[in-house]
Design a protein around this motif. Structure first.
Motif, PDB file in Angstrom:
ATOM      1  N   ALA A   1       0.746  -1.112   0.009  1.00 12.54           N
ATOM      2  CA  ALA A   1      -0.113  -0.124  -0.045  1.00 12.54           C
ATOM      3  C   ALA A   1       0.826   1.245  -0.005  1.00 12.54           C
ATOM      4  O   ALA A   1       1.990   1.283   0.751  1.00 12.54           O
ATOM      5  CB  ALA A   1      -0.825  -0.041   1.174  1.00 12.54           C
ATOM      6  N   MET A   2       0.529   1.876  -0.745  1.00 12.89           N
ATOM      7  CA  MET A   2       1.158   3.484  -1.127  1.00 12.89           C
ATOM      8  C   MET A   2       0.586   4.646  -0.342  1.00 12.89           C
ATOM      9  O   MET A   2      -0.521   4.626  -0.407  1.00 12.89           O
ATOM     10  CB  MET A   2       1.555   3.988  -2.332  1.00 12.89           C
ATOM     11  N   GLU A   3       1.316   5.390   0.262  1.00 13.93           N
ATOM     12  CA  GLU A   3       0.900   6.833   1.183  1.00 13.93           C
ATOM     13  C   GLU A   3       0.668   7.784   0.431  1.00 13.93           C
ATOM     14  O   GLU A   3       0.239   8.825   0.883  1.00 13.93           O
ATOM     15  CB  GLU A   3       1.656   6.733   2.371  1.00 13.93           C
ATOM     16  N   GLY A   4       1.753   8.007  -0.872  1.00 15.87           N
ATOM     17  CA  GLY A   4       1.673   9.126  -1.649  1.00 15.87           C
ATOM     18  C   GLY A   4       2.998   9.286  -2.193  1.00 15.87           C
ATOM     19  O   GLY A   4       3.728   8.237  -2.133  1.00 15.87           O
ATOM     20  N   HIS A   5       3.415  10.348  -3.014  1.00 20.35           N
ATOM     21  CA  HIS A   5       4.600  10.331  -3.633  1.00 20.35           C
ATOM     22  C   HIS A   5       5.176  11.655  -3.460  1.00 20.35           C
ATOM     23  O   HIS A   5       4.685  12.670  -3.057  1.00 20.35           O
ATOM     24  CB  HIS A   5       4.167  10.073  -5.126  1.00 20.35           C
ATOM     25  N   VAL A   6       6.574  11.652  -3.887  1.00 15.60           N
ATOM     26  CA  VAL A   6       7.428  12.637  -3.839  1.00 15.60           C
ATOM     27  C   VAL A   6       7.109  13.722  -5.144  1.00 15.60           C
ATOM     28  O   VAL A   6       7.353  13.030  -6.253  1.00 15.60           O
ATOM     29  CB  VAL A   6       8.927  12.177  -3.716  1.00 15.60           C
ATOM     30  N   THR A   7       6.755  14.793  -5.087  1.00 16.49           N
ATOM     31  CA  THR A   7       6.590  15.567  -6.274  1.00 16.49           C
ATOM     32  C   THR A   7       7.512  16.523  -6.490  1.00 16.49           C
ATOM     33  O   THR A   7       7.857  16.772  -7.671  1.00 16.49           O
ATOM     34  CB  THR A   7       5.303  16.578  -5.763  1.00 16.49           C
ATOM     35  N   SER A   8       8.487  16.881  -5.620  1.00 15.20           N
ATOM     36  CA  SER A   8       9.513  17.918  -5.784  1.00 15.20           C
ATOM     37  C   SER A   8      10.807  17.228  -4.951  1.00 15.20           C
ATOM     38  O   SER A   8      10.603  16.999  -3.623  1.00 15.20           O
ATOM     39  CB  SER A   8       9.265  19.455  -5.569  1.00 15.20           C
ATOM     40  N   SER A   9      12.115  17.384  -5.597  1.00 14.35           N
ATOM     41  CA  SER A   9      13.116  16.790  -4.486  1.00 14.35           C
ATOM     42  C   SER A   9      14.542  17.379  -5.001  1.00 14.35           C
ATOM     43  O   SER A   9      14.654  17.339  -6.321  1.00 14.35           O
ATOM     44  CB  SER A   9      13.020  15.435  -4.611  1.00 14.35           C
TER      45      SER A   9
END
Lengths: 414, 1004
Positions: free
Chosen positions: B940-948
Motif C-alpha cells: 500500500a502506498m501513502e503518496g509520492h514525492v513531487t519535488s526533490s
C-alpha cells in the motif's frame, strides 16, 4: 467444439479443409435468457464467456447490431499494457494482462498475444517526473516496470531518432506489455461462448428496453423482444444512447479516434513505442504493417471515420521520431468511436434500472482490458454486486468526486 | 535478348532515348516513356516477385496502380523505397530495382517451400495452431511468423528528398484525365471556372492511350493533344499529371499526391520537392477515374504471364511491347477482343477462350476473319509452368458454368490475357460516403447517391463505351461548373466516335477445373496475399460470413493494392456460397488513401526544424552566448542552468542557488503566460475564475490566485495585477498559458456571453527580468531613476511604471523565491538590451543569472508549489494547505460546488507536506512513493514525492510530496522504497517550508 491444434490442422488438410465446423452457430433469439449482453465486441463476449465458464450461467445471449468485433475491437491499435498510475487502474489492467497471458490456451484460439515490450518515451523534465512517479507506483503495485536510458532505448529501437524536437531523455518499459490480434479475440471468445451454449446473435440491434417498476424485463430488438433476467450493456461509443433508451444519462462523450497502417515492411520495430510529447504511438504487426495511432479527433461524433488533420498530426511525429519512414507509404486510415469519461477511466456499474449493468467509458484504451473487464463484469452481474476490482469504477464516482483521473496523471489520452 | 519483345513502330515510347536500368543486379535497356513494368516485359522478364504467403512466382498483372504482384524495392541506400508498383514507376536513367520477399533470389526462393506445404496453411491457419506448448509462442512460433512478415524493406537512412504541401481552392476538381475527365475539364474550363484536373499517369488520356480508336475522324492521340492544348491555354485550369486524388473527406475536402520528380530518379537538385501533397477544397467534384478490369478466377491463375487483357493491350499499343508470343485471351465479353486483334496484328499467335457458347458481333467476326481461333463455351481449367507460363488446359463448360462438359485439351502459351468484366473505380465516391448500387446488366457496383456535391462520369460511373464517356464527361463538366456559378450548364456536343457494337457478356465467377475447388489447384483472387476461392469457402464454412469477417479472416483485400482487383471477385464467391446476390453480401469500407501515400508527402514541410517550432524569449541570444543549457518547457527553450568552466549541472545549480540568496540573482521569466483582461465585468470575471476575491483589490496592487477546474482541482496559478479599475494583467504558468486563455474564452463565450470582458494574450509582448535577493534593491536603484524601489514605498505585490535600464517598464513586486524581488516587464523589443544592461550593472552587486532548475530549488525551499509538478489535477487548494485562498464569502467560483462532494470534502485526502530523508545527502527521486512499512510488492502506498532537490541554502536535501492525511502526520516516519527493489530510505514528514520560515526576507 473441435479442438484446434496442429493435429486437427493436418487432419483437415487431408480432407481439403472441407470438414471444419462453424466457429459459432447463428441461432435465432430465444424468447428469454437469464442474461442478455448487448454488444458483441471483445468486452461483451468476454463477459458472456466468464458468465458461462465461471459463474455457471450459460443461458446467455450476446446481441450485436452488426458483425462481431465490428466496433472498437476490430479498429484499435491492439496494444496491451497495465502500466497505469492509480492503484484502481493498475489492479484492473493487470488483472487483464494475467488473463491475456493464458487466453490462447483458455480459448483454444490463438489470439497471438505477444509480450514484445512497451516503451513510454519521456522527452522533457515533466515527462521524466511523470514516468518516474508512474514507474515507482507500478513497481510497488507488483507490476513489472523499468526505467531505460536513451542508449537503452536506442538499443531496443535502432531506427529511433533520439535527438528529435524534444530529445528522448528516458523511457518507462513494461516488458509484459505488447500486442494481440484484435479480431481473433472476438472470434475466439465467440467460439468458446458458443461451445458452452451461449447464443451469439448478430445483426440484431437494440431498439428499446422493457422496464417494469424500475427493473429491466426485456430487450426490444430488430429481431423481436428478448426477455432478460439481467442485462449487461457493453456498447462503447453508443453507451450513452443505450442509457438514454433506459431512461438515464451516462456521463460520456463519444469522439472518433483514428488509426493508420503503412504498407507491409520486413520487421523493423520489435516493441510498442508510445510518446506523449511527440504524439504518436507505433508498433509493427505480424504481417509487417506499421500500426500507428495518435490523438482523437477534436469533436464529438458517431461517424466511424476520421478527418484529415489527424493524418497530418500523426505523420509529423512519426517522421520526427522515425525519419527513415519518410519514403514508406501509409496504406489505410480508419476510425472508431471512443466513449470518453471525464477522468479517462472506464465505468463498470450498476445503474438506476434494476438488473441492468453497464460496462463502458473505456475511451481510447479499452482493448487492453478486454479479458479483465469481461471477467469482473461477469462476476458483478452474476452476484448482483460489483466485483471488488470493478467497484471503484462505479458511475457513482461522478457524484462523490472519487475520480480515478488517469487523464490528470498522464496529461494525455492513453 | 535486348528488348526482344518490342513491336516495331508501336507505342508512345521515345526510341531515340534509350535508358539503362538495373533489375536484380542485371543491366537492361528500355526507352523514355517506359514504366519499369513495360521495360521488363520488353526484355522478356516475366518473374518479378514472390507472393506474400506461399512465395509463388508472380509476374506483371496490370498496367496501373491496381497492381498486386509487381511490387518491387526501388533504388538502394537512402532513396530506397519498398513496395513500389513497377507498373507506375517511370523509367529513368540508372533506375535500380530489386524483387521483394524472396531469398536468396526471386528465381530461387527458399520461402517457396511454403507453397509445397500450402495445403497446411489455409486462411486463418495461425488461429488454430502455435498454441502448444504455450512457452514456445514467443521464442519460436511468433519469431517464424515475424520472419515471414512484410514485403519490402524499410529505408535505413534519412531521406535526402524534401516534400511540400500545397493548399488550393477550386470550383471543379476532376479526378482522372481519361476521355470522361478530359471532356469534363473542357466543358467546365470553357465556362471560366477554376478547374483542377488530376491524373495518376504521366500523360493525360487514360484508356485512350492504349486504344486504336478514332475520335472526330482522327486518332485518339490527336484528340488528347488538342484537348490538353486547349486546357493548357486556359488560365483558370490547373493540369496535374502524375497526381493521384487519394482521399475524399467531408465537405468536399480532398487530398492529392503529386509525384513531382519521381520520374526523374534521384537528383542532385533539391530545389523542387520530390512529392507535393495538395489539400484541395472543391465546390464541385467530378470523379472520372475509369474502371479496373476484373481478373477471372480459374485454376492456377497466378502464373507469371497471366495478365489483364486491358493491360496486355496497354503494353502492346502504349508501350510497344508484346506481353507474349503465344497469347491466349480468356474472356466472357467483347472488351477483350481488341486486345486479341492488336496482339495478332503485332505478330503474336493468338487464340481466344470465350466463356460464351455463341459469341457473335462485329468484333467476334473480325477476330475470326483475322484467323484467330475462338474456343467458344470454354474455360481455362489449369495452367502450366512455374516461373513462367507455358501452357493452359481448356475445356468446354456445362450450361450453368459450374462443371466441365468435356475433357480438357491443351494450348501452349506464354501469356493469358484475362477479361472478367469491369469494376468502376468507385473508391473516392465511397470515401465520401456515397452509396453504391449493383447493376445487374453490367455486373458491377456503380455510384449512387452522395451527400456532397459530386458526380461520377465515364467508366467510373459504369458507362463503358467511349461515346458515352465523352458525352457524360462534357455534361458533368458543364453541370458542375454551372452549380459552382459558371456557365449555363449546357454541354458542348460530343465528338463523333465510330464504335463496334459489343455483344452480351457471360459472367462465370468461378471457372471450374478438372478437380474440385481447393483440391490441389488454386483459384487466386487476391494475388498479393495469396487468398483463393477455397479460402472463402473455408471462411464461409466456419461462419466468417460477414464481409468484414471474410476479409479479416482470409486477409483478402488487405495488401498494398487494397483489393482493387480482388474484392468484387471475393464478394461473388461468397454470394455464390450463400446463394445470395452480390449486393446482399455487401462491400467492405473503402478507406483513404486510394493508393498508399508516403509519410513524407503527408508530413510535407512540417519536418525537422519546422516540425514544431521552438519558442525563444527576446533574451535567447544572450543565453546562448552565456553558455546556457536549455530545457524544453512546452514549446519554449528556457535556460535550465548556466554552467561555468567544468561545472556539471549539480555544481552549477548549487552555485546559482547559493549566490541568488547571498547577493542577487536574475531569471528570464518571459515565458510566463500573460493575459491582458479588460472590461467593466473584468473584476467580476476574475471573481468567478479564481477562488479568492478580486473586486476588493486596489488599483496598482497584485494578488496571487489559484484557478480550479469544475472538479474543484487546482489547474493553474499566478499573480494578477489591477492596472486600472477595469484593466488587469494576469500571469499564468508557462505551460498553462494557452490552456488558461482557452478556458477563459470558453466560459465567456459559452456561459457568460452578456458579460463585457476582453482577454488578449500578451505573453510575447513583454520580456520579463526577475531580480531577486538581498542586493536586488541596490541593483534596481542602479537601473531606474523614476521608480522608488525602496520596499517601504513600493510594497510587496504593488506595481509601478517607469524606466528601467533605459526602457519603459512595468515593475511588479512579486517573489517566487521568497526573497525581495522585482519583476521588470519591458516591451519585448527591449528585452535583450535590458537583460544585457542588468547583467553588466549587476556585476558589482554580485548578480548571478540562473535558470529554471535553480528557480525550482529556491521556490521549493519556501514550499511554493509548481502547478503540474506538485499538483496533478487531483489536488484541491485545501490539499495544498491553502484554505486561506478559498473565499468563504463569494457566492460562486469555478470548482466551488465540487468542494462539497463527499470524496472531495473527506478527511484523509493526499496533502502537501515536506519530506526529509534520514540521510541529509540522499536526494529522493521525484516520483518515489512512500510506504508505512517496507516489504514485498504489492504494497500500500501513502503518496509520492513531487519535488526533490539538494538545497545548499538549507544545507541538506529537501522534498515536497502529496501524502494521505499528510497534514496530521507531520513528524511521522515513513519509507521510500527504490526501483532496485532493495534500497529503502527512511523519511520524516515535515512542514513544507524549509527556509526563512518566518518570511522575513520578502522585504529585504
Amino acid at each position: 467444439m473441435t479442438k484446434y491444434s496442429i493435429f486437427s490442422l493436418i487432419r483437415n488438410a487431408l480432407s481439403y479443409h472441407e470438414n471444419w465446423q462453424k466457429a459459432w452457430r447463428s441461432p435465432d433469439p430465444k424468447p428469454a435468457y437469464d442474461v442478455v449482453i448487448v454488444g458483441g465486441g471483445g468486452h461483451g463476449l468476454a463477459t458472456a464467456y466468464y458468465l458461462a465458464k465461471e459463474c455457471g450461467i450459460t443461458n446467455v445471449a450476446v446481441i450485436e447490431k452488426g458483425w462481431l468485433g465490428g466496433g472498437n475491437t476490430g479498429r484499435n491499435t491492439t496494444i496491451v499494457r497495465s502500466n497505469y498510475l492509480w492503484d484502481e487502474s493498475a489492479a484492473l489492467y493487470d488483472h487483464a494482462i494475467k488473463l491475456w497471458e493464458t487466453m490462447s490456451q483458455d480459448l483454444n484460439y490463438n489470439v497471438m498475444f505477444s509480450q514484445r515490450g512497451l516503451l513510454h518515451l519521456a522527452h522533457n523534465v515533466h515527462d521524466m517526473q511523470e514516468i518516474g512517479r508512474r514507474g515507482h507506483a507500478i513497481k510497488l503495485n507488483g507490476i513489472d516496470s523499468e526505467f531505460l536510458s536513451p542508449a537503452q532505448v536506442k538499443e531496443m529501437v535502432p531506427i529511433i531518432n533520439l535527438n528529435c524536437r524534444y530529445p528522448v531523455m528516458g523511457a518507462l518499459l513494461q516488458r509484459r506489455g505488447g500486442t494481440a490480434r484484435h479480431d481473433a479475440v472476438a472470434w475466439g471468445y465467440a467460439r468458446a461462448c458458443d461451445a458452452m451454449g451461449v447464443d451469439i446473435i448478430q445483426n440484431c440491434a437494440v431498439t428499446g428496453f422493457e422496464i417494469e417498476d424500475g427493473t429491466v424485463k426485456a430487450v426490444e430488438t430488430t429481431r423481436g423482444r428478448i426477455g432478460a433476467g439481467k442485462v449487461g450493456v457493453v456498447t462503447a461509443g453508443h453507451s450513452s444512447v443505450m442509457a438514454e433508451m433506459a431512461g438515464f444519462r451516462m456521463p460520456l462523450e463519444s469522439f472518433p479516434l483514428q488509426a493508420f497502417v503503412s504498407e507491409p515492411l520486413k520487421p523493423v520495430i520489435d516493441c510498442v513505442i508510445m510518446s506523449n510529447a511527440i504524439h504518436a504511438y507505433i508498433s509493427q504487426s505480424d504481417k509487417g504493417e506499421l500500426v500507428i495511432g495518435g490523438s482523437g479527433d477534436p469533436y464529438i461524433s458517431y461517424s466511424q471515420r476520421g478527418s484529415f488533420d489527424q493524418v497530418e498530426h500523426v505523420a509529423g511525429p512519426v517522421l520526427e521520431l522515425y525519419p527513415v519512414f519518410s519514403r514508406v507509404r501509409m496504406m489505410r486510415q480508419w476510425g472508431g468511436i471512443t466513449d470518453v469519461t471525464v477522468d479517462r477511466s472506464p465505468i463498470l456499474t450498476k445503474t438506476p434500472v434494476g438488473n441492468m449493468y453497464f460496462n463502458c467509458g473505456w475511451g481510447t484504451g479499452g482493448f487492453k482490458a478486454t479479458p479483465g473487464s469481461g471477467h469482473v463484469f461477469a462476476h458483478s452481474i452474476a452476484k448482483g454486486e460489483m466485483h471488488p476490482i470493478a467497484a471503484p469504477f462505479s458511475m457513482d464516482r461522478f457524484n462523490t468526486g472519487a475520480l480515478i483521473d488517469e487523464a490528470a496523471a498522464a496529461a494525455v489520452a492513453h | 535478348m535486348s528488348q526482344s519483345y518490342r513491336i516495331e513502330g508501336k507505342g508512345r515510347i521515345d526510341r531515340s532515348k534509350p535508358i539503362r536500368f538495373t533489375w536484380n543486379g542485371r543491366s537492361y535497356q528500355g526507352y523514355q516513356g517506359d514504366t519499369l513494368a513495360s521495360a521488363l516485359l520488353a526484355n522478356g522478364v516475366r518473374l518479378v516477385g514472390r507472393s506474400f504467403k506461399y512465395h509463388r512466382p508472380r509476374g506483371i498483372m496490370t498496367a496501373g496502380s491496381e497492381e498486386p504482384n509487381a511490387v518491387v524495392q526501388l533504388e538502394e541506400g537512402a532513396r530506397t523505397e519498398p513496395n513500389t508498383r513497377a507498373t507506375m514507376a517511370e523509367l529513368y536513367d540508372g533506375l535500380t530495382a530489386n524483387a521483394q520477399n524472396c531469398w536468396p533470389s526471386v528465381e530461387f526462393d527458399v520461402g517457396a517451400l511454403n507453397a509445397k506445404l500450402s495445403r497446411f496453411f489455409p486462411a486463418g491457419f495461425y488461429y488454430k495452431t502455435f498454441m502448444w506448448p504455450a512457452a514456445l509462442w514467443e521464442p519460436l512460433y511468433e519469431k517464424i511468423i515475424r520472419r515471414a512478415a512484410g514485403m519490402g524493406e524499410s529505408p535505413e537512412e534519412i531521406d535526402p528528398d524534401s516534400y511540400a504541401q500545397h493548399f488550393a481552392h477550386c470550383d471543379v476538381l476532376i479526378a482522372g484525365g481519361g476521355p470522361a475527365g478530359l471532356s469534363a475539364a473542357l466543358a467546365a474550363g470553357r465556362t471560366g471556372a477554376r478547374v483542377i484536373l488530376a491524373d495518376e499517369g504521366a500523360e493525360f488520356g487514360g484508356s485512350l492511350l492504349a486504344d486504336t480508336v478514332e475520335i472526330a475522324g482522327k486518332p485518339a492521340a490527336d484528340w488528347i493533344a488538342e484537348t490538353v492544348a486547349e486546357l493548357t491555354a486556359m488560365p483558370e485550369v490547373t493540369l496535374l499529371p502524375r497526381t493521384t486524388v487519394s482521399a475524399y473527406y467531408d465537405h468536399n475536402f480532398l487530398t492529392l499526391t503529386e509525384r513531382v520528380t519521381d520520374h526523374m530518379g534521384p537528383r542532385a537538385d533539391d530545389s523542387v520537392p520530390r512529392q507535393r501533397f495538395w489539400k484541395v477544397r472543391a465546390k464541385q467534384t467530378i470523379l472520372a477515374q475509369g474502371a479496373i478490369e476484373r481478373p477471372l478466377l480459374f485454376a492456377d491463375n497466378d502464373r507469371p504471364g497471366v495478365m489483364l487483357a486491358s493491360a496486355a493491350r496497354t503494353y502492346i499499343n502504349r508501350y510497344g511491347v508484346l506481353p507474349g508470343r503465344e497469347i491466349v485471351v480468356f474472356t466472357g465479353n467483347d472488351s477483350a477482343y481488341p486486345a486479341a486483334l492488336d496482339a495478332k496484328a503485332a505478330g503474336a499467335r493468338v487464340e481466344i477462350v470465350d466463356l460464351r457458347t455463341d459469341p457473335k458481333g462485329p468484333l467476334v467476326d473480325h477476330a475470326r476473319a483475322q484467323g484467330i481461333e475462338i474456343h467458344a463455351g470454354c474455360g481455362i481449367t489449369g495452367t502450366r509452368g512455374t516461373k513462367a507460363l507455358h501452357g493452359c488446359d481448356v475445356a468446354p463448360l456445362s450450361e450453368d458454368g459450374k462443371s466441365l462438359a468435356d475433357e480438357p485439351f491443351s494450348i501452349g502459351c506464354d501469356c493469358i490475357a484475362v477479361a472478367g468484366g469491369w469494376n468502376p473505380t468507385v473508391h473516392l465516391h465511397s470515401q465520401a460516403r456515397g452509396k453504391l448500387s449493383w447493376d445487374d446488366t453490367k455486373q458491377c457496383f456503380v455510384p449512387g447517391y452522395c451527400q456532397w456535391p459530386t458526380r461520377s462520369a465515364g467508366a467510373g460511373n459504369g458507362t463503358f463505351d467511349l461515346a458515352g464517356c465523352l458525352d457524360e464527361g462534357l455534361k458533368a463538366g458543364a453541370a458542375a461548373a454551372h452549380e459552382a456559378g459558371f456557365g449555363k450548364g449546357a454541354a458542348p456536343e460530343a465528338p463523333a466516335v465510330e464504335l463496334s457494337e459489343e455483344g452480351p457478356a457471360r459472367q462465370v465467377w468461378i471457372v471450374p477445373s478438372d478437380v474440385p475447388l481447393g483440391h490441389g489447384k488454386k483459384h487466386f483472387h487476391d494475388h498479393q496475399n495469396d487468398v483463393t476461392a477455397a479460402d472463402i469457402h473455408l471462411a464461409a464454412r466456419e461462419g466468417y460470413v460477414s464481409v468484414e469477417h471474410l476479409k479479416r479472416y482470409t486477409t483478402t483485400g488487405m495488401g498494398t493494392d487494397q483489393g482493387k482487383t480482388s474484392n468484387v471477385n471475393a464478394l461473388a464467391v461468397m454470394a455464390d456460397i450463400r446463394n445470395a446476390r452480390i449486393p446482399e453480401v455487401g462491400t467492405t469500407t473503402f478507406r483513404p488513401p486510394y493508393v498508399p501515400t508516403t509519410f513524407g508527402a503527408i508530413g510535407g514541410q512540417n519536418r525537422r526544424h519546422l516540425f514544431l517550432q521552438e519558442r525563444t524569449t527576446p533574451m535567447h541570444a544572450a543565453h546562448v552566448a552565456n553558455g546556457a543549457v536549455f530545457e524544453d518547457v512546452g514549446d519554449w527553450k528556457r535556460p535550465w542552468y548556466f554552467p561555468r568552466d567544468g561545472e556539471d549541472m549539480h555544481e552549477a545549480v548549487q552555485r546559482e542557488c547559493r549566490q541568488a540568496r547571498e547577493t542577487c540573482g536574475l531569471l528570464d521569466a518571459s515565458t510566463l503566460g500573460k493575459i491582458d483582461i479588460q472590461g467593466p465585468d473584468a473584476a467580476w470575471f476574475l471573481n468567478m475564475m479564481y477562488t479568492n476575491k478580486w473586486d476588493t483589490l486596489a488599483v496598482g496592487k497584485g494578488r496571487y490566485g489559484v484557478m480550479l477546474n469544475e472538479h474543484g482541482m487546482v489547474i493553474d496559478d499566478g499573480v494578477t495585477t489591477r492596472l486600472a479599475e477595469n484593466h488587469f494583467h494576469m500571469t499564468t504558468t508557462t505551460g498553462g498559458a494557452a490552456r488558461v486563455l482557452g478556458m477563459l474564452e470558453e466560459w465567456l463565450q459559452t456561459e457568460w456571453p452578456e458579460r463585457q470582458v476582453y482577454c488578449t494574450s500578451v505573453t510575447e509582448q513583454w520580456a520579463v527580468c526577475t531580480i531577486t535577493g538581498p542586493n536586488a534593491k541596490a541593483l534596481m536603484a542602479d537601473l531606474t531613476d523614476d521608480i522608488d524601489v525602496d520596499p517601504a514605498n513600493f510594497p510587496f505585490l504593488a506595481y509601478r511604471t517607469g524606466t528601467v535600464a533605459g526602457a519603459p517598464a512595468r515593475v511588479y513586486r512579486i517573489s517566487f523565491t521568497g526573497d525581495l524581488a522585482y519583476e521588470v516587464n519591458v516591451p519585448a523589443r527591449h528585452g535583450l538590451a535590458v537583460w544585457t544592461t542588468i547583467l553588466e550593472r549587476g556585476r558589482k552587486h554580485g548578480l548571478v543569472q540562473y535558470g529554471t532548475e535553480t528557480m525550482h530549488v529556491l521556490r521549493a525551499e519556501k514550499g511554493f508549489i509548481i502547478v503540474g509538478q506538485d499538483t496533478d489535477g487531483t489536488v484541491t487548494p485545501m490539499d495544498l494547505g491553502m484554505n486561506w485562498i478559498v473565499s468563504k464569502k463569494k457566492d460562486d467560483f469555478i470548482g466551488k460546488r465540487s468542494h462539497s462532494r463527499s470524496d472531495t470534502a473527506r478527511e484523509g485526502r493526499k496533502q502537501l507536506v515536506g519530506i526529509m530523508t534520514e540521510d541529509p545527502n540522499v536526494v529522493l527521486p521525484e516520483g518515489a512513493h512512500l510506504v508505512n512499512q517496507p516489504g514485498k510488492p504489492p504494497i500500500a502506498m501513502e503518496g509520492h514525492v513531487t519535488s526533490s532537490y539538494m538545497s545548499p541554502n538549507v544545507g541538506r536535501s529537501i522534498a515536497l510530496g502529496l501524502i494521505k492525511g499528510g497534514r496530521d502526520r507531520i513528524g511521522d516516519t515513513l519509507h521510500a522504497p527504490m526501483m532496485d527493489g532493495k534500497t529503502v530510505h527512511k523519511v520524516t514528514l515535515t512542514e513544507p517550508v524549509f527556509f526563512d520560515k518566518e518570511g522575513k526576507r520578502t522585504n529585504g
